[in-house]
Structure formats: structure tokens, C-alpha cells
Design a protein around this motif. Structure first.
Motif, short mmCIF file in Angstrom:
data_model
loop_
_atom_site.label_atom_id
_atom_site.label_comp_id
_atom_site.label_asym_id
_atom_site.label_seq_id
_atom_site.Cartn_x
_atom_site.Cartn_y
_atom_site.Cartn_z
N LEU A 88 114.16 10.75 15.56
CA LEU A 88 115.12 11.68 14.96
C LEU A 88 116.26 12.00 15.92
CD1 LEU A 88 112.71 14.14 13.10
CD2 LEU A 88 114.06 12.26 12.13
N VAL A 89 115.93 12.19 17.21
CA VAL A 89 116.97 12.55 18.18
C VAL A 89 117.95 11.41 18.40
CG1 VAL A 89 117.39 13.10 20.61
CG2 VAL A 89 115.60 14.31 19.36
N VAL A 91 114.93 6.13 10.91
CA VAL A 91 114.40 7.02 9.87
C VAL A 91 113.08 6.46 9.33
CG1 VAL A 91 114.80 7.91 7.54
CG2 VAL A 91 116.64 7.96 9.24
N TYR A 92 113.05 5.15 9.13
CA TYR A 92 111.85 4.47 8.64
C TYR A 92 110.66 4.74 9.57
CZ TYR A 92 108.93 0.29 7.65
OH TYR A 92 107.91 -0.58 7.36
N TYR A 93 110.88 4.59 10.88
CA TYR A 93 109.78 4.77 11.82
C TYR A 93 109.46 6.25 12.04
CZ TYR A 93 109.47 -0.16 12.82
OH TYR A 93 109.28 -1.51 12.70
N ALA A 102 115.18 3.30 3.26
CA ALA A 102 115.82 3.20 4.57
C ALA A 102 115.61 1.81 5.17
CB ALA A 102 115.26 4.26 5.52
N PHE A 103 114.41 1.26 4.98
CA PHE A 103 114.12 -0.07 5.51
C PHE A 103 114.97 -1.14 4.84
CE2 PHE A 103 111.83 -4.08 5.59
CZ PHE A 103 111.42 -4.17 6.91
N ILE A 104 115.00 -1.12 3.53
CA ILE A 104 115.74 -2.15 2.79
C ILE A 104 117.22 -2.10 3.13
CG2 ILE A 104 116.50 -2.85 0.49
CD1 ILE A 104 113.71 -2.13 -0.52
N VAL A 105 117.80 -0.89 3.13
CA VAL A 105 119.23 -0.77 3.39
C VAL A 105 119.55 -1.13 4.85
CG1 VAL A 105 121.14 0.88 3.55
CG2 VAL A 105 119.59 0.94 1.59
N GLY A 112 124.83 6.28 7.21
CA GLY A 112 123.40 6.22 6.97
C GLY A 112 122.90 7.41 6.18
N ALA A 113 123.37 8.60 6.54
CA ALA A 113 122.95 9.80 5.81
C ALA A 113 123.41 9.75 4.36
CB ALA A 113 123.50 11.05 6.50
#
Length: 394
Positions: free
Chosen positions: A356-357, A324-326, A71-74, A370-371
Motif C-alpha cells: 500500500l505504501v 493492489v493485487y498483492y 487489478a491483476f487483469i488491468v 490506477g485508482a
């Protein structure tokens, strides 16, 4: 953090949050504080390159660490492209793509030559951007107000939360030092202090700048302006500052791009060491002590993406990946024990739920894209784990 995000994120956030922009900024700040606190505690325990990729792997298991790194890289690759294009749009808009590619090449070279050189360049860039943003705030609050608006007049819960997700793009970066754990002196002391101090200074500055923009443009004008801070100084009666703001935006984008390439390459290094990415990317240069192959590969990909990216569209996609990363970082912090100096449980819980929210409430296209990318990463993880199990069984 103090980079191009504040120049480009206010408009999209005002478009969805309306008169609730400052509340959206406060929500983003609360989530960022929770994330920063969780990350600082984890970084002190695991001072290794990779950030939440390492924390998730150690605390939650290999899949969650991998998903955080993916998630971080993308997400940050999208941020890199957006920042490169911001440089092009402010420096030479008729040839924005060419300038963006050139900026990526130059800053990849700076990073290739070593973190110390990159750090000195970053300090100079931050000094310039701080001066420009302070000038914008002073001009706005010392001149007559041009806009009339009612705080929270048309705000909705969904709009505020969606605005917070977009503003998170401007905050993201407070934990970047955690991805450089192997290159920081006394990480147990330095990393937590650096994260908290940088977040506090940035929040204060962003409140001043957002207030200055609303005072002159109002929510609607802010949402409609492609370069709102330039319009702020013009409406405040200081048009001579407009060129300075344009230069500051370009310099800010360079600073953000410099740090982004640095962080993405270090997470790439950590994942390559564990064979989730080609092992050749884990090679460290014998002289400059940086993952030079990872630097080059990241630079090439960002340069290619920058030729076709849209700055505003990239913000939502990047925010989704980083949130998502955090979220995984906060989930990791929830597993800490008292002996490991865990933060109060409410802190990582607020960070996890908040991430998440607001990620789920980002623009639909960003959430779907993203998903989808995360799903591709999950499939890739399954494919890389399968051969390992068969090899281990044999």
C-alpha cells in the motif's frame, strides 16, 4: 521474473532512488518475499486458476476477490503491452509497433496450444536470459569501474520507496504459478517450493546486475540510459557483448510476454466462471485444455494497446495494479488459522503495508490512472451484483 523487467526497470528506479537504488531493490525484495510467502500458503489451500482473485473471494468476500482479479487483469495487460513494445524496440526499432503486434500473435498462439508447450518455450528463454545477464555481471566486475558514486549519498526515504515500487515491476511474477493451480501436479507441494526458489534465484541475480550497472554508469548514467545494460558492457571494455545483450533483452521480453498472457487469461477464466466477465470466456478447449477464448481476447486487447503504449509509462501503471493485487493477497493470508499453516503474522502484515505504501508513492500519473481504473471496476462490480440480487429475490 527473469525477463524484460530487469532490462527496463533499473533506469526509472535509479531516476527516483538515485544512490539509494540498491536499498530500493532490498525494500522491493522484502515486500516480494512477504507476498510470495502469503501467496504460497494460500495457493496450497486453493489450487485453482485465478490466484488472488480466488483467495480474496474465499477469505475476504466477493468484492475483494473481484477487485484483486480486476487489478491483476488491468495491470498485467499494461505489462503485456510494455513487454511487446520492448521486443519491438530491441528487434526492429523503426517498426516497433508492428513487431510488438506480431510478438503478441505468436505467443498467444503458443499459449493456445497448451501449457506444456509454453513451459518448454519458457525454459529455453530463461536459459538464454540467464546467460546474458551473467555475462553482463562478469564483464562489469572483471573490467575497470567507470563511475564514481557514494551509496546513499543523495538518497531520500520517498525516493527509495518510489524506486522500490518501480522495481517491483521486475519482481512481479513469482506467484504466477499460483494462477495455474489447476494445471500443476501436486500443487500443495509444488507451488510453495516453486515460488520461494524462483524468488531467491531472481533476487541474487538482480543484485549482481544492479551492482554491475552502478559500477559502470552510476545512478545518473543509469537513469539517463535507454538501454543501460548495453552501455554497461561497452564501458566495461567488452563492446562485442553489446549485440548479445540486445538479443537477450528481446528474448527476455518475449519470455515475460509469454508468461503474462498466460497469467492474465487464467484470471480471466476464473472471473468468467463467476459471471464477472462474459461466461463465454470460461470455455476450455476440449483438446488443448486451455481457456482458448480468453487467450484470444487477451491477445487481441494486448495487441491493440501495444500500438499506442509507452514502455516506461506502462511500468508505473502496471506496478500500481499489481501492488493492489498483492495487498489483497496479504490481507487474505492474515485470515489463515494455525491449522491452515498460516505464516507468522508479521509476514503478511509487512507485505500488506509495504504494498500500500509503495503503491501510493508511485508517480502521480500512475496512481491517479490506477485508482481511476479500480473505481471503474468497483462500479462494474456493483452493476453485476445488482441483477444477481434481484434475480435471487425473485
Amino acid at each position: 521474473m527473469i525477463g524484460a523487467g530487469i532490462f527496463v526497470a533499473l533506469g526509472p528506479a535509479a531516476d527516483v532512488a538515485g544512490s539509494g537504488l540498491l536499498l530500493a531493490l532490498a525494500v522491493a525484495a522484502v515486500i516480494a518475499f512477504a507476498n510470495a510467502t502469503s501467496t504460497a500458503r494460500l495457493a496450497a489451500l486453493y489450487p485453482a486458476s485465478g490466484g488472488t482473485y480466488v483467495y480474496g473471494r474465499e477469505r475476504l468476500g466477493p468484492f475483494w476477490g473481484y477487485l484483486a482479479g480486476w487489478a491483476f487483469i488491468v495491470g498485467k495487460t499494461a505489462s503485456c503491452a510494455a513487454m511487446a513494445l520492448t521486443v519491438g524496440l530491441y528487434v526492429w526499432p523503426q517498426h516497433a509497433n508492428a513487431v510488438a503486434v506480431a510478438a503478441v500473435v505468436v505467443l498467444t498462439t503458443v499459449n493456445y496450444l497448451g501449457v506444456q508447450k509454453a513451459a518448454w518455450v519458457t525454459r529455453g528463454i530463461v536459459a538464454v536470459v540467464l546467460g546474458v545477464l551473467c555475462a553482463v555481471a562478469v564483464a562489469s566486475f572483471s573490467g575497470p569501474a567507470s563511475a564514481q558514486w557514494t551509496p546513499l549519498g543523495d538518497a531520500t526515504v520517498t525516493g527509495v520507496l518510489q524506486g522500490a515500487g518501480l522495481l517491483f515491476f521486475a519482481f512481479a511474477g513469482y506467484a504466477r504459478v499460483a494462477t495455474l493451480g489447476e494445471e500443476v501436479r501436486d500443487p500443495a507441494r509444488t507451488i510453495p517450493r516453486a515460488v520461494v526458489i524462483s524468488l531467491g534465484v531472481t533476487l541474487l541475480l538482480y543484485v549482481l546486475v544492479a551492482g554491475a550497472a552502478l559500477r559502470q554508469l552510476g545512478p545518473e548514467g543509469l537513469a539517463a540510459s535507454p538501454d543501460p545494460l548495453v552501455d554497461v558492457v561497452r564501458l566495461a571494455g567488452a563492446p562485442s557483448l553489446a549485440p548479445l545483450v540486445q538479443v537477450g533483452a528481446g528474448v527476455a521480453a518475449l519470455g515475460a510476454l509469454l508468461a503474462l498472457i498466460l497469467g492474465v487469461s487464467r484470471t480471466t477464466l476464473a472471473m468468467a466462471r463467476d459471471s464477472y466477465l462474459p461466461r463465454s470466456l470460461a470455455v476450455v478447449h476440449p483438446r488443448f485444455q486451455v481457456p482458448h477464448r480468453a487467450e484470444v481476447v487477451v491477445g487481441v486487447i494486448v495487441a491493440l494497446v501495444a500500438g499506442t503504449s509507452d514502455v516506461r509509462a506502462a511500468i508505473g501503471f502496471s506496478s500500481f495494479g499489481v501492488l493492489v493485487y498483492y495487498a489483497i493477497a496479504n490481507a487474505s493470508a492474515l485470515t489463515l488459522t494455525a491449522a491452515e499453516r498460516r505464516p507468522p503474522r508479521a509476514v503478511p502484515l509487512v507485505g500488506l503495508v509495504g504494498c500500500l505504501v509503495v503503491a501510493a508513492l508511485l508517480p502521480g500519473a500512475s496512481v491517479l490512472a490506477g485508482a481511476g481504473v479500480l473505481a471503474v471496476g468497483a462500479v462494474a462490480f456493483a452493476l453485476t451484483r445488482g441483477p444477481r440480487r434481484r434475480s435471487g429475490a425473485g
